[in-house]
Design an enzyme around this catalytic site. Structure first.
Site, PDB file in Angstrom:
ATOM      1  N   SER A  83       0.843  -1.197   0.000  1.00 47.08           N
ATOM      2  CA  SER A  83       0.000   0.000   0.000  1.00 47.08           C
ATOM      3  C   SER A  83       0.875   1.243   0.000  1.00 47.08           C
ATOM      4  CB  SER A  83      -0.934  -0.024   1.216  1.00 47.08           C
ATOM      5  OG  SER A  83      -1.913   0.976   1.101  1.00 47.08           O
ATOM      6  N   ASN A  84       0.321   2.394   0.340  1.00 50.05           N
ATOM      7  CA  ASN A  84       1.108   3.627   0.417  1.00 50.05           C
ATOM      8  C   ASN A  84       0.569   4.503   1.535  1.00 50.05           C
ATOM      9  OD1 ASN A  84      -1.058   5.374  -0.722  1.00 50.05           O
ATOM     10  ND2 ASN A  84      -0.759   4.030  -2.491  1.00 50.05           N
ATOM     11  N   TYR A  85       1.185   5.670   1.728  1.00 48.76           N
ATOM     12  CA  TYR A  85       0.860   6.514   2.893  1.00 48.76           C
ATOM     13  C   TYR A  85      -0.371   7.408   2.705  1.00 48.76           C
ATOM     14  CZ  TYR A  85       5.424   5.320   4.833  1.00 48.76           C
ATOM     15  OH  TYR A  85       6.496   4.656   5.348  1.00 48.76           O
TER      16      TYR A  85
END
Ligand code: C5P
Length: 409
Positions: free
Chosen positions: A215-217
């Site tokens: 995923s990412n932030y």
């Protein structure tokens, strides 16, 4: 402004000395103004001055005296019904906290609760710069913004504390202009009224195995702010949200998804029918080719993960859209920003792209502010300063309004 019923709330900050001037400007424009003054507010500005400029009794207490047969015990409800717009200038940290918690211990906070849905609420925080950026104040601001209130970022400059920073209440003329704009926006006057707007927001999760993902932030804050802004203008907003911890903005239809494939499947349902598609999600570009069942064991020293490319949702929409439909994207870049954003605008057949400056303190993922540059297909470019994500969303939506067929100029 003529004939509009405006409530002006004043809480206890030094900027209250400017508010009688705001009342005067509103009266000059033909508005009906009723003023609510808190105990703290009354320490900074005189009730008599406010009564004189508004031509009305100033509301102070939730519990009116019963002298001389006064039986008007329901002012807080009748005021809430009367108001076309509700403004608090200045709004102190304490008042913001009470509003966000739903406390009703004075006339101002009680009246806030009784306002009719859909009426513009404009809050002008004004305080010391460090107070303004404190997590408590920012959290209360986010809660109120999620409820549909418009929070106007204070101006930068000299503060009563002797310091210099963000915290000054805008001048009365500027408050008046903001109020005029939002009264227009809340009505059918907005070109977005009744338009179908689809927004993707937040990150996606791509499964590696039963318990792990890529995923990412992304926090989803920007996309949710855009959804709020469009809904306030009367658009029919569908928000396709990846996994985020955010409340659904008022009046918005939300659909939760996890992976890029799920997001695409949902988005696709609106490709033909929507008027505007805004890709604010940070969609994972790749997903594991063969996600495992259950939990992978750590038997090997090294493993290789094979990834396959996800569909570019926005580019798909850009490819299929009619000339009447608008495609809007974001471009978060760490190098050759503007250049890359312009390439994406063309490659994905977008009408507008918001280049997102990224430094993780003032702009980009997770933080509450953003620095955007709006680039239109015709090359017109607008660099925005550092703004709260809500204020940046307002700017974006105003630009989109001008791009709608019939409003293009
Ligand atoms: O190409 P890049 O990912 O930088 O482009 C970002 C824009 O494209 C964003 O608006 C994002 O929401 C959208 N996008 C998408 N589907 C993808 C990748 C990006 O809709 N798979």
């Amino acid at each position: 402004m003529r004939g509009k019923n405006i409530i002006i709330g004043i809480s206890g900050g030094i900027a209250a000395y400017k508010t009688p001037q705001l009342v005067r400007l509103l009266k000059k424009r033909g508005a009906n103004v009723k003023v609510i003054l808190t105990e703290g507010g009354a320490r900074f500005v005189s009730e008599l001055a406010l009564a004189t400029v508004s031509g009305e009794t100033v509301y102070r207490s939730l519990f009116p005296s019963t002298d001389q047969g006064n039986t008007d015990f329901i002012n807080h409800i009748s005021l809430g019904e009367w108001a076309d717009a509700f403004v608090i200038a200045p709004a102190t940290a304490h008042t913001l906290a009470k509003l966000s918690a739903g406390l009703c211990d004075d006339m101002l906070t009680t009246c806030f609760i009784t306002l009719r849905p859909g009426k513009p609420v404009l809050l002008f925080p004004s305080m010391d710069g460090y107070m303004f950026i404190s997590p408590s104040v920012q959290r209360n601001i986010s809660t109120l913004a999620a409820q549909g209130c418009t929070i106007i970022t204070p101006d930068k400059g000299e503060l009563a504390s002797g310091q210099s920073g963000v915290g000054r209440m805008p001048e009365p003329e500027s408050i008046l202009a903001t109020l005029e704009k939002s009264l227009k926006r809340g009505s059918e006057a907005s070109p977005l009224f009744g338009k179908s707007v689809v927004i993707t927001a937040g990150p996606t999760r791509e499964k590696i195995d039963g318990v792990r993902f890529i995923s990412n932030y992304s926090s989803g804050k920007m996309g949710f702010a855009v959804a709020r802004s469009a809904a306030r203008r009367g658009a029919n907003v569908t928000l396709i949200a990846g996994p985020v911890h955010l409340d659904t903005p008022q009046g918005v239809e939300r659909c939760n998804v996890e992976s890029a494939s799920e997001m695409y499947a949902e988005a696709q349902r609106f490709f033909k029918s929507c008027d505007i598609f805004i890709g604010a999600a940070a969609v994972s570009d790749y997903r594991p080719a063969e996600p495992r069942e259950g939990k992978m064991k750590k038997e090997m020293e090294q493993i290789e993960l094979s990834l396959v490319k996800n569909i570019d949702i926005l580019a798909e929409f850009g490819c299929q859209k009619t000339p009447e439909q608008l495609a809007i994207g974001f471009a978060l870049e760490t190098q050759f920003g503007l250049e890359n954003a312009r390439i994406k605008l063309t490659d994905k057949n977008l009408d507008l792209i918001a280049f997102n400056y990224f430094d993780r303190q003032t702009s980009g993922f997770e933080v509450d502010t953003n620095i955007l540059t709006l680039i239109q297909r015709n090359g017109i470019t607008k660099e925005l300063p550092q703004l709260t994500k809500d204020a940046a969303a307002e700017e974006l939506i105003e630009t989109i309004e001008r791009l709608l067929p019939g409003n293009r100029h």
